[in-house]
Design a protein around this motif. Structure first.
Motif, PDB file in Angstrom:
ATOM      1  N   UNK A 168      -7.754  71.373  33.379  1.00  0.00           N
ATOM      2  CA  UNK A 168      -7.013  70.111  33.476  1.00  0.00           C
ATOM      3  C   UNK A 168      -6.512  69.662  32.105  1.00  0.00           C
ATOM      4  N   UNK A 169      -7.243  69.982  31.053  1.00  0.00           N
ATOM      5  CA  UNK A 169      -6.774  69.645  29.709  1.00  0.00           C
ATOM      6  C   UNK A 169      -5.473  70.373  29.388  1.00  0.00           C
ATOM      7  N   UNK A 170      -5.480  71.661  29.668  1.00  0.00           N
ATOM      8  CA  UNK A 170      -4.298  72.480  29.395  1.00  0.00           C
ATOM      9  C   UNK A 170      -3.081  71.933  30.131  1.00  0.00           C
ATOM     10  N   UNK A 171      -3.275  71.646  31.408  1.00  0.00           N
ATOM     11  CA  UNK A 171      -2.166  71.121  32.200  1.00  0.00           C
ATOM     12  C   UNK A 171      -1.675  69.787  31.676  1.00  0.00           C
ATOM     13  N   UNK A 172      -2.626  68.960  31.285  1.00  0.00           N
ATOM     14  CA  UNK A 172      -2.241  67.645  30.790  1.00  0.00           C
ATOM     15  C   UNK A 172      -1.407  67.760  29.516  1.00  0.00           C
ATOM     16  N   UNK A 173      -1.873  68.584  28.590  1.00  0.00           N
ATOM     17  CA  UNK A 173      -1.160  68.745  27.322  1.00  0.00           C
ATOM     18  C   UNK A 173       0.235  69.337  27.551  1.00  0.00           C
ATOM     19  N   UNK A 213      -7.537  78.405  24.459  1.00  0.00           N
ATOM     20  CA  UNK A 213      -8.088  77.476  25.448  1.00  0.00           C
ATOM     21  C   UNK A 213      -8.995  76.445  24.785  1.00  0.00           C
ATOM     22  N   UNK A 214      -9.823  76.919  23.851  1.00  0.00           N
ATOM     23  CA  UNK A 214     -10.724  76.008  23.139  1.00  0.00           C
ATOM     24  C   UNK A 214      -9.948  74.993  22.308  1.00  0.00           C
ATOM     25  N   UNK A 215      -8.838  75.436  21.726  1.00  0.00           N
ATOM     26  CA  UNK A 215      -8.011  74.524  20.930  1.00  0.00           C
ATOM     27  C   UNK A 215      -7.356  73.464  21.805  1.00  0.00           C
ATOM     28  N   UNK A 216      -6.978  73.845  23.020  1.00  0.00           N
ATOM     29  CA  UNK A 216      -6.430  72.855  23.953  1.00  0.00           C
ATOM     30  C   UNK A 216      -7.475  71.793  24.275  1.00  0.00           C
ATOM     31  N   UNK A 217      -8.677  72.228  24.496  1.00  0.00           N
ATOM     32  CA  UNK A 217      -9.746  71.266  24.788  1.00  0.00           C
ATOM     33  C   UNK A 217      -9.932  70.326  23.609  1.00  0.00           C
ATOM     34  N   UNK A 218      -9.980  70.908  22.424  1.00  0.00           N
ATOM     35  CA  UNK A 218     -10.140  70.115  21.207  1.00  0.00           C
ATOM     36  C   UNK A 218      -9.026  69.078  21.083  1.00  0.00           C
ATOM     37  N   UNK A 219      -7.810  69.538  21.286  1.00  0.00           N
ATOM     38  CA  UNK A 219      -6.661  68.637  21.152  1.00  0.00           C
ATOM     39  C   UNK A 219      -6.661  67.551  22.231  1.00  0.00           C
ATOM     40  N   UNK A 220      -7.073  67.942  23.434  1.00  0.00           N
ATOM     41  CA  UNK A 220      -7.110  66.968  24.530  1.00  0.00           C
ATOM     42  C   UNK A 220      -8.148  65.880  24.269  1.00  0.00           C
ATOM     43  N   UNK A 221      -9.237  66.268  23.629  1.00  0.00           N
ATOM     44  CA  UNK A 221     -10.278  65.279  23.330  1.00  0.00           C
ATOM     45  C   UNK A 221      -9.897  64.429  22.128  1.00  0.00           C
ATOM     46  N   UNK A 222      -9.225  65.038  21.165  1.00  0.00           N
ATOM     47  CA  UNK A 222      -8.804  64.307  19.968  1.00  0.00           C
ATOM     48  C   UNK A 222      -7.687  63.316  20.264  1.00  0.00           C
ATOM     49  N   UNK A 223      -6.603  63.835  20.835  1.00  0.00           N
ATOM     50  CA  UNK A 223      -5.378  63.039  20.934  1.00  0.00           C
ATOM     51  C   UNK A 223      -4.858  62.897  22.351  1.00  0.00           C
ATOM     52  N   UNK A 228      -3.302  58.696  25.988  1.00  0.00           N
ATOM     53  CA  UNK A 228      -3.085  59.482  24.781  1.00  0.00           C
ATOM     54  C   UNK A 228      -2.984  58.637  23.513  1.00  0.00           C
ATOM     55  N   UNK A 229      -3.474  59.213  22.416  1.00  0.00           N
ATOM     56  CA  UNK A 229      -3.368  58.588  21.108  1.00  0.00           C
ATOM     57  C   UNK A 229      -2.252  59.307  20.355  1.00  0.00           C
ATOM     58  N   UNK A 230      -1.030  58.834  20.565  1.00  0.00           N
ATOM     59  CA  UNK A 230       0.137  59.596  20.106  1.00  0.00           C
ATOM     60  C   UNK A 230       0.444  59.422  18.623  1.00  0.00           C
ATOM     61  N   UNK A 231       0.101  58.306  18.052  1.00  0.00           N
ATOM     62  CA  UNK A 231       0.526  58.044  16.670  1.00  0.00           C
ATOM     63  C   UNK A 231      -0.028  59.062  15.685  1.00  0.00           C
ATOM     64  N   UNK A 232      -1.279  59.463  15.914  1.00  0.00           N
ATOM     65  CA  UNK A 232      -1.906  60.399  14.974  1.00  0.00           C
ATOM     66  C   UNK A 232      -1.866  61.839  15.480  1.00  0.00           C
TER      67      UNK A 232
END
Length: 245
Positions: A168-173, A213-223, A228-232
């Motif tokens: 779901x993270x991948x799809x969301x991003x 895949x792991x990077x997508x998860x990381x990014x989904x949790x970060x931003x 979404x936290x788009x500014x950063x």
DNA sequence: CGCCAGGTGGGAT
DNA sequence: ATCCCACATGGC
């Protein structure tokens, strides 16, 4: 360009570009968590080491984790895994000898424990019968409780097969960056990633899909959270949602 | 307190 | 095909 584009239009050069940006920012993620000492220690990440799982015991632990973490945080799944290891039953042969009551009580923290008890038991039987071969995806999918994401997680993070895991993270991003529909078919997303890295050797693809895949998860949790936290966000310049959404 | 987390199967429309 | 629901714990 206000309605979602088709996943067929997802440009493979951007899939490759996206990986480079995310990896440059975050580096090796080291999925999947596995306890490197064969005792009862907690599972940990192992960034940069693609030689994990190293043996059949670690492999079974990865597969078990893939099932236990379904729709549940890894934190909860890891408690269940630790229970199984402390009781010395993290072994397919021993697992299937437990009573349903005993097994479900051990995996209780992961939630859906009656359901997952059944899934684990069926998978353990399959694991024993399958021997050392890499399972076929269709065979995994035929097992109760093993869907596409779990099957692909087992194949990639367990058996080191070059398949991409969509969650779901991948799809969301991707749906935000490329203005794609969230409800696109799992296999369409998956084939796009396979296309994008078609020319890499299998071993390279495996480690790359592992990190991606792991990077997508990381990014989904970060931003790229639900809100979404788009500014950063490091991808804001190329994101449809940020600029036109 | 409500919402959410590294999904899946099954049934109704 | 597409929607809807059950399954269930514990962190935040």
């Amino acid at each position: 360009m206000s309605s979602p584009e088709s996943v067929y239009d997802l440009p493979i050069d951007k899939i490759r570009y996206l990986y480079n940006v995310l990896f440059k920012e975050h580096g090796h993620q080291g999925w999947w968590p596995v306890s490197l000492n064969s005792d009862n220690s907690k599972a940990e990440y192992h960034p940069g080491d693609y030689d994990i799982p190293k043996n059949s015991f670690q492999l079974f632990e990865v597969c078990t984790g893939a099932i236990l973490t379904q729709n549940t945080s890894w934190k909860q799944a890891s408690k269940a895994i630790l229970n199984l290891k402390k009781e010395r039953v993290m072994d397919p042969g021993i697992l299937i000898s437990l009573t349903p009551e005993r097994l479900s009580s051990l995996i209780k923290p992961s939630g859906f424990f009656n359901r997952k008890e059944k899934i684990l038991r069926i998978f353990a039987e399959f694991f024993l019968g399958n021997g050392k071969a890499i399972p076929k995806r269709e065979d995994l999918l035929s097992l109760f409780g093993i869907g596409k994401e779990t099957a692909d997680s087992i194949l990639l993070y367990g058996y080191k097969s070059p398949v991409f895991v969509i969650d779901s993270y991948t799809k969301r991003i991707l749906s935000r960056i490329f203005n794609l529909s969230l409800s696109a078919e799992y296999d369409l997303w998956r084939e796009k990633f396979h296309d994008a890295f078609r020319r890499e050797p299998g071993r390279v693809k495996t480690s790359l899909f592992n990190e991606y895949h792991a990077l997508f998860v990381r990014h989904a949790k970060n931003s790229c959270r639900k809100n979404p936290v788009c500014e950063s966000c490091i991808l804001k310049e190329i994101c449809y949602h940020r600029n036109y959404g």
